[in-house]
Scaffold this motif. Sequence first.
Motif, PDB file in Angstrom:
ATOM      1  N   LEU A  91      12.618   1.398  -0.392  1.00 32.25           N
ATOM      2  CA  LEU A  91      12.186   1.865  -1.758  1.00 32.25           C
ATOM      3  C   LEU A  91      10.616   1.611  -1.652  1.00 32.25           C
ATOM      4  O   LEU A  91       9.658   2.604  -1.909  1.00 32.25           O
ATOM      5  CB  LEU A  91      12.568   1.206  -2.843  1.00 32.25           C
ATOM      6  N   LYS A  92      10.000   0.794  -1.232  1.00 27.64           N
ATOM      7  CA  LYS A  92       8.783   0.371  -1.087  1.00 27.64           C
ATOM      8  C   LYS A  92       8.103   1.478   0.035  1.00 27.64           C
ATOM      9  O   LYS A  92       6.907   1.966  -0.238  1.00 27.64           O
ATOM     10  CB  LYS A  92       8.361  -0.962  -0.382  1.00 27.64           C
ATOM     11  N   ASN A  93       8.679   1.702   1.115  1.00 29.62           N
ATOM     12  CA  ASN A  93       8.023   2.960   1.912  1.00 29.62           C
ATOM     13  C   ASN A  93       8.035   4.194   1.255  1.00 29.62           C
ATOM     14  O   ASN A  93       7.250   4.928   1.348  1.00 29.62           O
ATOM     15  CB  ASN A  93       9.127   2.882   3.385  1.00 29.62           C
ATOM     16  N   LYS A  94       9.086   4.503   0.523  1.00 29.53           N
ATOM     17  CA  LYS A  94       9.141   5.798  -0.170  1.00 29.53           C
ATOM     18  C   LYS A  94       7.995   5.884  -1.303  1.00 29.53           C
ATOM     19  O   LYS A  94       7.247   6.902  -1.295  1.00 29.53           O
ATOM     20  CB  LYS A  94      10.504   5.957  -0.855  1.00 29.53           C
ATOM     21  N   VAL A  95       7.866   4.648  -1.910  1.00 30.55           N
ATOM     22  CA  VAL A  95       6.888   4.573  -3.086  1.00 30.55           C
ATOM     23  C   VAL A  95       5.415   4.893  -2.422  1.00 30.55           C
ATOM     24  O   VAL A  95       4.596   5.408  -2.724  1.00 30.55           O
ATOM     25  CB  VAL A  95       7.027   3.431  -3.867  1.00 30.55           C
ATOM     26  N   LEU A  96       5.260   4.061  -1.237  1.00 33.15           N
ATOM     27  CA  LEU A  96       3.988   4.147  -0.297  1.00 33.15           C
ATOM     28  C   LEU A  96       3.651   5.425   0.085  1.00 33.15           C
ATOM     29  O   LEU A  96       2.495   5.911  -0.229  1.00 33.15           O
ATOM     30  CB  LEU A  96       4.009   3.196   0.875  1.00 33.15           C
ATOM     31  N   ARG A  97       4.798   6.475   0.162  1.00 32.82           N
ATOM     32  CA  ARG A  97       4.242   7.678   0.617  1.00 32.82           C
ATOM     33  C   ARG A  97       4.091   8.718  -0.371  1.00 32.82           C
ATOM     34  O   ARG A  97       3.075   9.644  -0.484  1.00 32.82           O
ATOM     35  CB  ARG A  97       5.785   8.580   1.208  1.00 32.82           C
ATOM     36  N   GLU A  98       4.725   8.154  -1.562  1.00 31.64           N
ATOM     37  CA  GLU A  98       4.205   8.867  -2.947  1.00 31.64           C
ATOM     38  C   GLU A  98       3.076   8.433  -3.390  1.00 31.64           C
ATOM     39  O   GLU A  98       2.182   9.224  -4.234  1.00 31.64           O
ATOM     40  CB  GLU A  98       5.606   8.963  -4.028  1.00 31.64           C
ATOM     41  N   ALA A  99       2.532   7.223  -3.342  1.00 32.35           N
ATOM     42  CA  ALA A  99       1.571   6.599  -4.201  1.00 32.35           C
ATOM     43  C   ALA A  99       0.208   7.473  -3.666  1.00 32.35           C
ATOM     44  O   ALA A  99      -0.800   7.389  -4.756  1.00 32.35           O
ATOM     45  CB  ALA A  99       1.228   5.168  -3.947  1.00 32.35           C
ATOM     46  N   LEU A 106      -3.349   7.164  -5.804  1.00 32.92           N
ATOM     47  CA  LEU A 106      -3.554   5.752  -6.449  1.00 32.92           C
ATOM     48  C   LEU A 106      -4.696   5.039  -5.353  1.00 32.92           C
ATOM     49  O   LEU A 106      -5.100   3.946  -5.720  1.00 32.92           O
ATOM     50  CB  LEU A 106      -2.538   5.037  -6.385  1.00 32.92           C
ATOM     51  N   ASN A 107      -4.814   5.522  -4.067  1.00 31.04           N
ATOM     52  CA  ASN A 107      -5.819   5.088  -3.104  1.00 31.04           C
ATOM     53  C   ASN A 107      -5.611   3.666  -2.738  1.00 31.04           C
ATOM     54  O   ASN A 107      -6.246   2.811  -2.815  1.00 31.04           O
ATOM     55  CB  ASN A 107      -7.205   5.131  -3.760  1.00 31.04           C
ATOM     56  N   VAL A 108      -4.098   3.381  -2.678  1.00 27.60           N
ATOM     57  CA  VAL A 108      -3.569   2.359  -2.158  1.00 27.60           C
ATOM     58  C   VAL A 108      -3.441   2.157  -0.650  1.00 27.60           C
ATOM     59  O   VAL A 108      -3.225   3.273  -0.186  1.00 27.60           O
ATOM     60  CB  VAL A 108      -2.021   1.977  -2.595  1.00 27.60           C
ATOM     61  N   THR A 109      -3.896   1.143  -0.039  1.00 31.02           N
ATOM     62  CA  THR A 109      -3.883   1.030   1.307  1.00 31.02           C
ATOM     63  C   THR A 109      -2.600   1.384   1.983  1.00 31.02           C
ATOM     64  O   THR A 109      -1.519   1.005   1.482  1.00 31.02           O
ATOM     65  CB  THR A 109      -4.343  -0.596   1.992  1.00 31.02           C
ATOM     66  N   TYR A 110      -2.607   2.025   3.084  1.00 29.75           N
ATOM     67  CA  TYR A 110      -1.308   2.490   3.965  1.00 29.75           C
ATOM     68  C   TYR A 110      -0.485   1.083   4.443  1.00 29.75           C
ATOM     69  O   TYR A 110       0.598   1.201   5.003  1.00 29.75           O
ATOM     70  CB  TYR A 110      -1.561   3.219   4.799  1.00 29.75           C
ATOM     71  N   LYS A 111      -1.248  -0.119   4.083  1.00 31.85           N
ATOM     72  CA  LYS A 111      -0.635  -1.326   4.512  1.00 31.85           C
ATOM     73  C   LYS A 111      -0.525  -2.138   3.497  1.00 31.85           C
ATOM     74  O   LYS A 111      -1.433  -3.402   3.447  1.00 31.85           O
ATOM     75  CB  LYS A 111      -1.199  -2.031   5.757  1.00 31.85           C
ATOM     76  N   PRO A 112       0.105  -1.654   2.309  1.00 37.19           N
ATOM     77  CA  PRO A 112      -0.315  -2.785   0.942  1.00 37.19           C
ATOM     78  C   PRO A 112       0.272  -4.029   1.134  1.00 37.19           C
ATOM     79  O   PRO A 112       1.231  -4.303   2.048  1.00 37.19           O
ATOM     80  CB  PRO A 112       0.833  -1.978   0.029  1.00 37.19           C
ATOM     81  N   PRO A 113      -0.515  -5.099   0.590  1.00 39.06           N
ATOM     82  CA  PRO A 113      -0.011  -6.457   0.878  1.00 39.06           C
ATOM     83  C   PRO A 113       1.169  -6.970  -0.284  1.00 39.06           C
ATOM     84  O   PRO A 113       0.941  -7.807  -1.030  1.00 39.06           O
ATOM     85  CB  PRO A 113      -1.426  -7.173   0.462  1.00 39.06           C
ATOM     86  N   ILE A 114       2.336  -6.272   0.322  1.00 40.95           N
ATOM     87  CA  ILE A 114       3.484  -6.480  -0.692  1.00 40.95           C
ATOM     88  C   ILE A 114       4.415  -7.129   0.299  1.00 40.95           C
ATOM     89  O   ILE A 114       4.754  -6.721   1.368  1.00 40.95           O
ATOM     90  CB  ILE A 114       4.031  -5.120  -1.294  1.00 40.95           C
TER      91      ILE A 114
END
Length: 184
Positions: A91-99, A106-114
Amino acid sequence: MGSYQDIEGQLRGKRKFFKQYSKIEVDDLPDDWIDQYYENGFFTRQTGSMITKKNAGEVSILTLAFLLLSHYPNEILNITIATSDFGIIALKNKVLREANSPPLQLNVTYKPPISYLSTDVSIFNAVKTGLIQPHDISSMRPNPKSSIFVEHFADGSSGLHETVIDTPSFVQICENPQKYTIVF
């Protein structure tokens, strides 16, 4: 469980629901868009009087994490989510693709600190620090679980394992913290 055609129909309906909002600016979203999202955005199952929404909690937590990282990119060093739901990784990987795609961007880093703190990681660390003993594990982890762990070898190499691991095998891993690292 519904038939394949029923599930496909539900998925088409969800895609149509999300598509209608993809062209709307954030300021123009209806006031009840979150209620509509919850009602229409998740696979719903009714068992007796109980209604469940598949992955609604995990998606909501990840959405909040990405929004916080988007709004406070320099203030947040890490967000840790305590969960034992193995599906949250996908789910995190899918949200990252969409974000970072339109309309969100959202300009979230492609390596979010989650990061994730699973039950297996917590138990492994508790044994490693002496907080609990290996014989205590079976009462806390009675069933096999999906796990990700690293096995370290004498030559300095290591192997990453993503597998369902039963409790006796997990106890053996916890008894050898110098040989293993639990990732999830």
